[in-house]
Design a protein around this motif. Structure first.
Motif, mmCIF file in Angstrom:
data_model
loop_
_atom_site.group_PDB
_atom_site.id
_atom_site.type_symbol
_atom_site.label_atom_id
_atom_site.label_comp_id
_atom_site.label_asym_id
_atom_site.label_seq_id
_atom_site.Cartn_x
_atom_site.Cartn_y
_atom_site.Cartn_z
ATOM 1 N N HIS A 1 -48.115 0.917 -9.611
ATOM 2 C CA HIS A 1 -49.472 1.245 -10.042
ATOM 3 C C HIS A 1 -50.423 0.994 -8.897
ATOM 4 O O HIS A 1 -50.219 0.080 -8.100
ATOM 5 N N VAL B 1 -63.550 1.327 -11.856
ATOM 6 C CA VAL B 1 -62.153 1.291 -11.451
ATOM 7 C C VAL B 1 -61.588 2.685 -11.676
ATOM 8 O O VAL B 1 -61.934 3.365 -12.636
ATOM 9 N N ARG B 2 -60.761 3.101 -10.742
ATOM 10 C CA ARG B 2 -60.149 4.432 -10.824
ATOM 11 C C ARG B 2 -58.666 4.272 -10.588
ATOM 12 O O ARG B 2 -58.229 3.678 -9.597
ATOM 13 N N SER B 3 -57.881 4.793 -11.505
ATOM 14 C CA SER B 3 -56.434 4.754 -11.346
ATOM 15 C C SER B 3 -56.035 5.765 -10.279
ATOM 16 O O SER B 3 -56.472 6.912 -10.307
ATOM 17 N N SER C 1 -54.816 1.059 -8.145
ATOM 18 C CA SER C 1 -56.171 1.256 -8.653
ATOM 19 C C SER C 1 -57.153 1.012 -7.531
ATOM 20 O O SER C 1 -56.907 0.201 -6.639
ATOM 21 N N GLU C 2 -58.276 1.711 -7.615
ATOM 22 C CA GLU C 2 -59.355 1.526 -6.657
ATOM 23 C C GLU C 2 -60.539 0.914 -7.411
ATOM 24 O O GLU C 2 -61.010 1.477 -8.391
ATOM 25 N N VAL D 1 -54.472 -1.454 -16.672
ATOM 26 C CA VAL D 1 -53.658 -0.591 -15.798
ATOM 27 C C VAL D 1 -52.446 -0.066 -16.564
ATOM 28 O O VAL D 1 -52.108 1.122 -16.480
ATOM 29 N N ARG E 1 -64.661 0.430 -18.856
ATOM 30 C CA ARG E 1 -63.678 -0.436 -18.193
ATOM 31 C C ARG E 1 -63.626 -1.789 -18.891
ATOM 32 O O ARG E 1 -62.556 -2.318 -19.173
#
Length: 191
Positions: free
Chosen positions: A109, A98-100, A111-112, A67, A52
């Motif tokens: 968009h 981070v997860r898209s 993200s988590e 992102v 990341r």
């Protein structure tokens, strides 16, 4: 059955397209990002997956966001399911992460962010975004004011607002939903 490809995102082609669109060499991107030319070449050829932090450095060097690079990594599709990552041994999952939540080149968009976050990193997005605290708590600095958000709280930020945030509780999860940078959603907001 309704899942999109069962594979991890490959950002190499997106990085290469962005670099070439800016007419930059790998050496220039390496200098701007602090990463090596061989590593960047491996990323572009999908022989290495950037962390990341490395992806953010590459994005900064390419004057975009991580992102946006992730969004450009996969072709858009009309229906897409992004499955939660299941890990048998939680201590093997590196934190923070981070997860898209949305794949492809879309107008929106999401993200988590899980765990701590780089509180020193300041963001300023061209378009609006919404931050939702799914678990834990965060402190957000925006427009010169500090805000504390707990589980279930949201903050809406209009495009152009400089902000930074940090988790104040372990295992914090924040969902960030934003209008994509490639969309001209911002009107002139002169004050």
């Amino acid at each position: 059955m309704g899942d999109h490809k069962e594979q991890s995102l490959r950002v190499g082609a997106a990085v290469r397209r962005r670099r070439r669109a800016l007419d930059l060499t790998l050496a220039v991107v390496a200098e701007r990002s602090g990463l090596s030319v061989p590593f960047l070449s491996q990323v572009e050829n999908d022989r290495a997956r950037p962390s990341r932090s490395s992806l953010e450095k590459v994005a900064d060097a390419l004057r975009t966001t991580a992102v946006e690079l992730l969004a450009a990594a996969d072709p858009a599709c009309s229906v897409d399911v992004v499955r939660a990552e299941v890990t048998e041994i939680p201590e093997l999952v590196p934190e923070p992460r981070v997860r898209s939540l949305v794949r492809g080149h879309h107008q929106l968009h999401a993200s988590e962010f899980t765990g701590d976050h780089d509180a020193g990193r300041e963001f300023q997005h061209r378009n609006d975004e919404l931050m939702y605290v799914a678990d834990g708590a965060v402190e957000i600095e925006a427009e010169g004011r500090a805000y504390r958000l707990a589980r279930g709280d949201t903050m809406y930020l209009t495009g152009g607002v400089r902000h930074r945030w940090r988790a104040t509780v372990p295992d914090t999860r924040v969902i960030v939903v934003a209008v994509a940078e490639h969309i001209e959603a911002v009107q002139d907001r002169t004050r």
